[in-house]
Design a protein around this motif. Structure first.
Motif: not given
Ligand code: MG
Ligand code: AMP
Length: 347
Positions: A173, A243, A287-288, A290-291
């Motif tokens: 992720a 995500s 990225d972190a 969106s998860t």
């Molecule tokens: Mg992510």
């Protein structure tokens, strides 16, 4: 592997699809395509040395993948996982940086983002040819192994360890986000002023398009066919990461099971969100987040994003509503060809 091809279309980018270079000798703009980190990597670089530069980026991405993957043998995360419950292992700066970021976002999201979901990801096998629905007992047992607080990072000694045997880190992720940031660094080091890279659901941009206008990034319609969108973001110097439950899933007895786990239940997240997109200055953060937001859901996810400076978001709910944060009002264009979604600018 086939599904990886699909992830390419999570965020389609409206750039010319010609593979040939165009422009004057010193101002060449070209697109290259490679396969790395389990996905197609598309780069568009406005520089006469685009070939060498895109290859340097791919070499760097491959290096990052080798260190961080759990899908092939070797590497630092596999070593960390193999030593769980026994000892700490020495890690490179890359891996330490990503692990520290992962822990930071686990704390911020109070465990909704948690890279120690490894045992759950493995049990569900969403990425394998034999995915399965684990029994409730098995999930209960595996949940005991999921806790980011058991990941002990000693940055001074460049080491990290997992408290209990069987615990496993999975950087799926967040690692692509880091790789995209590293790509932008390489463009800058080579004097590139206009570039774009798409790594699966992660898009990173440097400057605007060669003509100075913003890059256009399509936001996937999570319920539509590949290549269908619910809107377009116009960005310059921004990272856009999505995500969604459409990225990877399998079906069993007519139920769809996707790849984003709720670390509290051990089952695929069922927060009411089906797609999240984060816009930020660093791709690792996007990225972190969106998860994290995907698991947190609309209310909690919005709260988290709005508490952070310089972070914006587009959320799509299962009842087909599209929410954006205030900061995206001028750069997001709602464009839903399916006519099924409702645009709610700001809650
Ligand atoms: Mg992510
Ligand atoms: P992304 O597509 O960035 O949202 O990442 C999803 C991937 O991260 C999954 O395929 C898993 O490998 C891993 N993962 C799943 N659930 C979580 C979670 N709650 N926190 C952190 N990583 C997760």
């Amino acid at each position: 592997m086939t599904k990886n091809f699909l992830t390419l279309n999570i965020l389609a980018v409206f750039i010319c699809l010609t593979l040939s270079a165009c422009g004057s000798r010193d101002n060449v703009s070209a697109e290259t395509r490679h396969f790395a980190m389990g996905t197609f990597v598309i780069q568009r670089i406005n520089h006469k040395d685009y070939n060498e530069i895109s290859q340097s980026v791919i070499d760097r991405i491959n290096q990052i993948e080798l260190k961080m993957t759990v899908n092939q043998e070797g590497g630092e995360i596999n070593a960390l996982n193999a030593s769980a419950g026994k000892e700490s292992v020495t890690l490179s700066e890359d891996t330490l940086y990503v692990l520290n970021k992962a822990k930071e976002y686990a704390q911020l999201s109070r465990g909704s983002f948690d890279v120690t979901v490894g045992p759950l990801v493995k049990a569900w096998g969403v990425f394998t040819d034999n995915p399965r629905v684990p029994t409730r007992d098995e999930i209960q047992r595996l949940l005991d192994l999921v806790d980011y607080r058991d990941l002990d990072i000693d940055s001074d000694r460049s080491m990290a360890g997992l408290k209990d045997s069987g615990q496993m880190v999975d950087l799926g992720a967040i690692a692509k986000g880091y790789a995209a940031d590293e790509a932008i660094k390489i463009y800058k080091a080579n004097g590139v002023q206009s570039a774009f890279i798409s790594l699966g659901g992660n898009v990173a941009t440097l400057g605007g398009k060669p003509d100075g206008t913003p890059w256009k990034v399509g936001i996937r319609n999570p319920r539509g066919p590949e290549g269908s969108y619910i809107g377009i973001l116009s960005v310059k110097d921004k990272m856009v990461v999505s995500s969604g439950d459409y990225e990877r899933y399998f079906e069993k007895d007519s139920v769809k099971y996707h790849h984003i786990m709720d670390p509290k239940t051990g089952y695929p997240s069922d927060s009411g969100l089906i797609g999240t997109t984060i816009v930020a200055d660093a791709s690792i953060d996007a990225d972190a987040l969106s998860t994290a937001a995907f698991v947190l859901g609309l209310e909690e996810g919005m709260k988290l994003i709005e508490s952070l400076d310089g972070i914006e978001a587009v959320f799509v709910t299962e009842d087909k509503k599209v929410y954006i944060t205030q900061g995206l009002i001028s750069s997001f264009e709602f464009k839903d060809e399916s006519k099924e979604f409702e645009y709610v600018q700001k809650r």
